[in-house]
Scaffold this active site. Sequence first.
Site, PDB file in Angstrom:
ATOM      1  N   ASN A  23      72.786   3.648  45.784  1.00 55.78           N
ATOM      2  CA  ASN A  23      74.143   3.958  46.221  1.00 55.78           C
ATOM      3  C   ASN A  23      75.150   3.608  45.138  1.00 55.78           C
ATOM      4  O   ASN A  23      74.998   2.621  44.428  1.00 55.78           O
ATOM      5  CB  ASN A  23      74.477   3.199  47.510  1.00 55.78           C
ATOM      6  CG  ASN A  23      73.614   3.634  48.664  1.00 55.78           C
ATOM      7  OD1 ASN A  23      73.150   4.756  48.702  1.00 55.78           O
ATOM      8  ND2 ASN A  23      73.394   2.743  49.600  1.00 55.78           N
ATOM      9  N   ASP A  67      78.439   3.379  46.055  1.00 61.50           N
ATOM     10  CA  ASP A  67      79.631   2.945  46.769  1.00 61.50           C
ATOM     11  C   ASP A  67      79.889   1.446  46.664  1.00 61.50           C
ATOM     12  O   ASP A  67      80.984   0.980  46.902  1.00 61.50           O
ATOM     13  CB  ASP A  67      79.568   3.366  48.238  1.00 61.50           C
ATOM     14  CG  ASP A  67      78.305   2.905  48.938  1.00 61.50           C
ATOM     15  OD1 ASP A  67      77.699   1.897  48.506  1.00 61.50           O
ATOM     16  OD2 ASP A  67      77.910   3.556  49.921  1.00 61.50           O
ATOM     17  N   HIS A  87      70.754   3.293  39.810  1.00 60.34           N
ATOM     18  CA  HIS A  87      71.449   4.553  39.528  1.00 60.34           C
ATOM     19  C   HIS A  87      72.061   4.479  38.144  1.00 60.34           C
ATOM     20  O   HIS A  87      72.129   3.420  37.536  1.00 60.34           O
ATOM     21  CB  HIS A  87      72.515   4.845  40.582  1.00 60.34           C
ATOM     22  CG  HIS A  87      73.449   3.696  40.825  1.00 60.34           C
ATOM     23  ND1 HIS A  87      74.460   3.366  39.966  1.00 60.34           N
ATOM     24  CD2 HIS A  87      73.498   2.786  41.818  1.00 60.34           C
ATOM     25  CE1 HIS A  87      75.104   2.307  40.427  1.00 60.34           C
ATOM     26  NE2 HIS A  87      74.547   1.938  41.555  1.00 60.34           N
TER      27      HIS A  87
END
Length: 80
Positions: A59, A61, A79
């Site tokens: 993620n 976020d 990521h």
Amino acid sequence: PTLALDKVMFLQNPLPMLELKRSFILGTYEKQWKATLAHRVVELLHSKLGKLTRLYTQNIDGLEAQCTDLPSEKVVNVHG
């Protein structure tokens, strides 16, 4: 809108993609989004049960950072 997400186009001109994702980017920056129940369960695995070895996340976020009982050394961002 999918053309704005094309890697070649993004590398040439990132502005269309950034404009398309503006609300997400600003919401993340302004902490508009809140950690979910799933985030809290992972936090409890560590803080109450001592069962969390690592949290691997893709993620972008950053919501796991809202889980203050979750040590950052247990979080592995996978990521770009």
